[in-house]
Scaffold this active site. Structure first.
Site, mmCIF file in Angstrom:
data_model
loop_
_atom_site.group_PDB
_atom_site.id
_atom_site.type_symbol
_atom_site.label_atom_id
_atom_site.label_comp_id
_atom_site.label_asym_id
_atom_site.label_seq_id
_atom_site.Cartn_x
_atom_site.Cartn_y
_atom_site.Cartn_z
ATOM 1 C CB THR A 126 -4.811 80.789 35.309
ATOM 2 O OG1 THR A 126 -7.106 80.037 35.618
ATOM 3 C CG2 THR A 126 -4.316 80.155 36.611
ATOM 4 C CD GLU A 128 -9.287 75.887 36.985
ATOM 5 O OE1 GLU A 128 -8.963 75.386 38.420
ATOM 6 O OE2 GLU A 128 -10.121 75.198 36.438
ATOM 7 C CE1 TYR A 150 -2.457 75.774 34.161
ATOM 8 C CE2 TYR A 150 -5.330 76.739 35.060
ATOM 9 C CZ TYR A 150 -3.566 76.579 34.359
ATOM 10 O OH TYR A 150 -3.953 78.288 32.976
ATOM 11 C CE LYS A 154 -0.369 78.831 34.470
ATOM 12 N NZ LYS A 154 -0.267 80.405 33.281
HETATM 13 P P1 NAP Z 1 -1.565 76.619 25.252
HETATM 14 O O1 NAP Z 1 -2.502 76.461 24.065
HETATM 15 O O2 NAP Z 1 -1.022 74.741 25.758
HETATM 16 O O3 NAP Z 1 -0.652 76.943 25.477
HETATM 17 C C1 NAP Z 1 1.075 76.581 26.110
HETATM 18 C C2 NAP Z 1 2.030 76.773 25.370
HETATM 19 O O4 NAP Z 1 3.202 76.646 25.945
HETATM 20 C C3 NAP Z 1 1.962 76.178 24.401
HETATM 21 O O5 NAP Z 1 2.865 76.808 23.155
HETATM 22 C C4 NAP Z 1 3.267 75.012 24.964
HETATM 23 O O6 NAP Z 1 4.115 74.476 23.631
HETATM 24 C C5 NAP Z 1 4.497 76.062 25.785
HETATM 25 N N1 NAP Z 1 5.009 75.605 26.900
HETATM 26 C C6 NAP Z 1 4.310 73.823 27.487
HETATM 27 N N2 NAP Z 1 5.144 73.793 28.919
HETATM 28 C C7 NAP Z 1 6.910 74.257 28.018
HETATM 29 C C8 NAP Z 1 7.902 74.631 28.402
HETATM 30 N N3 NAP Z 1 8.319 73.527 29.210
HETATM 31 N N4 NAP Z 1 9.079 75.372 28.101
HETATM 32 C C9 NAP Z 1 8.787 76.585 27.035
HETATM 33 N N5 NAP Z 1 7.052 75.927 26.541
HETATM 34 C C10 NAP Z 1 6.184 75.792 26.585
HETATM 35 O O7 NAP Z 1 -2.405 77.199 25.891
HETATM 36 P P2 NAP Z 1 -3.202 78.954 26.078
HETATM 37 O O8 NAP Z 1 -4.872 78.631 25.961
HETATM 38 O O9 NAP Z 1 -2.789 79.654 25.084
HETATM 39 O O10 NAP Z 1 -2.778 79.805 27.558
HETATM 40 C C11 NAP Z 1 -1.867 80.461 27.920
HETATM 41 C C12 NAP Z 1 -0.780 81.075 28.528
HETATM 42 O O11 NAP Z 1 -2.433 81.200 29.618
HETATM 43 C C13 NAP Z 1 -0.831 78.936 29.807
HETATM 44 O O12 NAP Z 1 0.030 79.622 31.024
HETATM 45 C C14 NAP Z 1 -2.464 79.021 30.558
HETATM 46 O O13 NAP Z 1 -1.800 78.538 31.776
HETATM 47 C C15 NAP Z 1 -2.654 80.619 30.603
HETATM 48 N N6 NAP Z 1 -4.268 80.707 31.072
HETATM 49 C C16 NAP Z 1 -5.511 80.449 29.794
HETATM 50 C C17 NAP Z 1 -6.662 80.494 29.823
HETATM 51 C C18 NAP Z 1 -7.343 80.005 28.822
HETATM 52 O O14 NAP Z 1 -8.263 79.944 29.482
HETATM 53 N N7 NAP Z 1 -6.488 79.786 27.634
HETATM 54 C C19 NAP Z 1 -7.168 81.292 30.981
HETATM 55 C C20 NAP Z 1 -5.780 81.615 32.212
HETATM 56 C C21 NAP Z 1 -4.510 81.273 31.994
HETATM 57 P P3 NAP Z 1 4.794 73.207 23.027
HETATM 58 O O15 NAP Z 1 4.328 73.681 21.750
HETATM 59 O O16 NAP Z 1 6.140 72.658 23.015
HETATM 60 O O17 NAP Z 1 4.074 72.746 23.527
HETATM 61 N N1 GDD Z 2 -11.514 68.739 29.466
HETATM 62 C C1 GDD Z 2 -12.091 68.598 30.224
HETATM 63 N N2 GDD Z 2 -13.114 67.534 29.323
HETATM 64 N N3 GDD Z 2 -13.387 68.843 30.601
HETATM 65 C C2 GDD Z 2 -14.718 68.862 30.838
HETATM 66 C C3 GDD Z 2 -15.326 67.917 29.669
HETATM 67 C C4 GDD Z 2 -14.798 67.097 29.438
HETATM 68 O O1 GDD Z 2 -14.733 65.568 28.528
HETATM 69 N N4 GDD Z 2 -16.344 67.083 30.242
HETATM 70 C C5 GDD Z 2 -16.814 68.257 31.651
HETATM 71 N N5 GDD Z 2 -15.469 69.510 32.051
HETATM 72 C C6 GDD Z 2 -15.550 70.040 32.508
HETATM 73 C C7 GDD Z 2 -14.909 70.078 33.092
HETATM 74 O O2 GDD Z 2 -14.934 69.302 34.282
HETATM 75 C C8 GDD Z 2 -14.638 71.777 33.448
HETATM 76 O O3 GDD Z 2 -15.337 72.006 35.243
HETATM 77 C C9 GDD Z 2 -14.806 72.199 32.980
HETATM 78 O O4 GDD Z 2 -15.580 71.404 31.943
HETATM 79 C C10 GDD Z 2 -14.027 73.031 32.021
HETATM 80 O O5 GDD Z 2 -12.725 71.923 31.657
HETATM 81 P P1 GDD Z 2 -11.384 72.823 30.369
HETATM 82 O O6 GDD Z 2 -12.296 73.013 29.131
HETATM 83 O O7 GDD Z 2 -10.489 71.534 30.356
HETATM 84 O O8 GDD Z 2 -10.844 74.293 31.264
HETATM 85 P P2 GDD Z 2 -10.260 74.526 32.932
HETATM 86 O O9 GDD Z 2 -11.706 74.885 33.286
HETATM 87 O O10 GDD Z 2 -10.506 72.971 33.322
HETATM 88 O O11 GDD Z 2 -9.290 74.719 32.561
HETATM 89 C C11 GDD Z 2 -8.947 76.412 31.376
HETATM 90 O O12 GDD Z 2 -9.057 77.296 31.996
HETATM 91 C C12 GDD Z 2 -8.781 77.855 33.288
HETATM 92 C C13 GDD Z 2 -8.769 79.024 32.997
HETATM 93 O O13 GDD Z 2 -9.796 79.259 33.985
HETATM 94 C C14 GDD Z 2 -7.751 75.827 30.788
HETATM 95 O O14 GDD Z 2 -7.327 77.010 29.903
HETATM 96 C C15 GDD Z 2 -6.758 76.728 31.843
HETATM 97 O O15 GDD Z 2 -5.269 76.525 31.262
HETATM 98 C C16 GDD Z 2 -6.886 78.232 32.336
HETATM 99 O O16 GDD Z 2 -6.385 78.718 32.986
#
Ligand code: NAP
Ligand code: GDD
Length: 344
Positions: A126, A128, A150, A154
């Site tokens: 990520t 992050e 987190y 990661k």
């Molecule tokens: P998500 O919607 O939160 O899905 C996470 C999945 O992980 C869910 O299916 C959850 O299953 C499963 N999980 C959580 N804890 C677990 C455990 N202990 N054992 C097995 N499964 C578990 O996340 P996503 O947005 O699809 O992201 C997918 C991956 O990409 C994650 O690793 C995230 O950190 C990474 N990532 C996401 C983004 C983004 O912007 N979306 C960006 C960079 C990296 P349950 O249904 O059981 O909770």
């Molecule tokens: N969730 C949330 N809720 N975020 C808020 C809010 C709120 O009410 N208000 C402002 N924010 C700001 C957070 O402080 C952050 O700076 C930004 O919005 C994005 O927050 P999130 O949508 O929670 O995502 P993230 O950037 O912290 O993390 C996501 O992206 C990562 C990749 O850069 C997640 O999907 C991570 O799993 C992923 O790795």
């Protein structure tokens, strides 16, 4: 010959889009999820693929469960998408986050080393990990500086993936992905929080939306585009790390502004800091407030990545623009709010 892919985190946003992509490419898809999953298979049902996936129980905190599944499924490729993925929660559950997001990856890599070191592995790294990034846009060479439990967990996972690649010759790649969103995004993340709650406000089902730091900037793309990049990484001859991003950053405020417009709300801002409010010009009502509860103990203010390496080496390209993404999410939530049905 048909390939088998094991997808962990299959119930999540990316799990759904990746599974659909792999099924379209003719894969046998085995989806791993926890017996205690808090999510149903509703995202998979939403994409019409729930019945086309085989399911196995697996929790990343349990080595025996991971080993058994890899042994039984004998996959060609493993996509590790499972994680405690919400940054905000990682401050409340830092130990659990490390167990799943960091050590969980070692458990999977150990299973690969034990069962068949020819299995190709994708790790969901990520942006992050860059945290307080020293350069913008960030590339695969930018130093890491994570700012929350987190990101720290990661980063361990990222390095252990590289270590198993170097030490054991495992084809293990890390996708350093920037925020990617969709109508299937969890409602705790800010984009979907905004589109789902503004839609409820539009239909009079909710009064106000409370946000934290609306000046934070993120590089937001469409999840459907990003899962193709994951697959491309595992088809490449050499395993490596790749940034997937759009190269453009937008503020949370801009995301809210465009979402409101897509939903027919005319949003204007008044005040400063925690007193700032978003007002619907037509009704004169406050629809957005600032609540310090949503501030993070340490914030990542800006993230923006360069996808050059992935574009040049993997031929990856994103198709959906920022404005199209916001429109897609706002319209999907408009429909859900009108019908009053939320399953994820
Ligand atoms: P998500 O919607 O939160 O899905 C996470 C999945 O992980 C869910 O299916 C959850 O299953 C499963 N999980 C959580 N804890 C677990 C455990 N202990 N054992 C097995 N499964 C578990 O996340 P996503 O947005 O699809 O992201 C997918 C991956 O990409 C994650 O690793 C995230 O950190 C990474 N990532 C996401 C983004 C983004 O912007 N979306 C960006 C960079 C990296 P349950 O249904 O059981 O909770
Ligand atoms: N969730 C949330 N809720 N975020 C808020 C809010 C709120 O009410 N208000 C402002 N924010 C700001 C957070 O402080 C952050 O700076 C930004 O919005 C994005 O927050 P999130 O949508 O929670 O995502 P993230 O950037 O912290 O993390 C996501 O992206 C990562 C990749 O850069 C997640 O999907 C991570 O799993 C992923 O790795």
């Amino acid at each position: 010959m048909q390939k088998t892919a094991l997808v962990t985190g299959v119930t999540g946003q990316d799990g759904a889009y990746l599974s659909r992509y792999l099924l379209q490419r003719g894969y046998r898809v085995v989806g791993a999820h926890r017996a205690t999953s808090i999510h149903s298979r509703s995202r998979l049902a939403c994409l019409g693929i729930e019945e086309h996936i085989e399911y196995v129980d697996m929790d990343l905190v349990e080595l025996a469960s991971v080993l058994r599944v890899v042994e039984a499924v004998r996959p060609d490729e493993i996509y590790n998408l499972a994680a405690q993925s919400f940054v905000g929660r990682s401050f409340e559950q830092p130990v659990y986050t490390a167990d799943v997001d960091a050590l969980g990856v070692t458990r999977l890599l150990e299973a690969i080393r034990t069962v068949n070191s020819g299995i190709r592995f994708y790790q969901a790294s990520t942006s992050e990990m860059f945290g307080c990034a020293l350069h913008a846009p960030q590339t695969e060479e930018t130093p890491f500086f994570p700012r929350n439990p987190y990101g720290v967990a990661k980063l361990y996972a990222h390095w252990i993936t590289a270590n198993y690649r170097d030490a054991y010759g495992i084809h293990a790649s890390s996708g350093i992905l920037y925020n990617h969103e969709s109508p299937l995004r969890g409602r705790e993340f800010v984009t979907r929080k905004i589109t789902s709650q503004l839609a409820l406000i539009k239909y009079g089902r909710q009064k106000e939306l409370a946000l934290g730091n609306i000046d934070a900037k993120r590089d937001w793309g469409f999840a459907g585009d990003y899962v193709e990049g994951m697959w491309r990484m595992l088809q490449s001859d050499k395993s490596a790390s790749y940034v997937l991003a759009t190269g453009q950053a937008h503020t949370v405020r801009e995301f809210a502004q465009i979402s409101a417009a897509e939903l027919g709300l005319d949003l204007v801002w008044e005040g400063k800091g925690i007193h700032e409010r978003g007002i619907d010009r037509k009704s004169g009502k406050t629809i957005i407030t600032i609540d310090p509860e949503f501030y993070r103990p340490t914030e990542v203010e800006t993230l923006v990545g360069s996808p050059c390496k992935a574009e040049q080496t993997l031929g990856w390209k994103r198709h959906v623009s920022f404005e199209e993404l916001v429109g897609m999410m706002a319209h999907a939530d408009d429909q859900l709010a009108r019908d009053g049905t939320y399953s994820f």
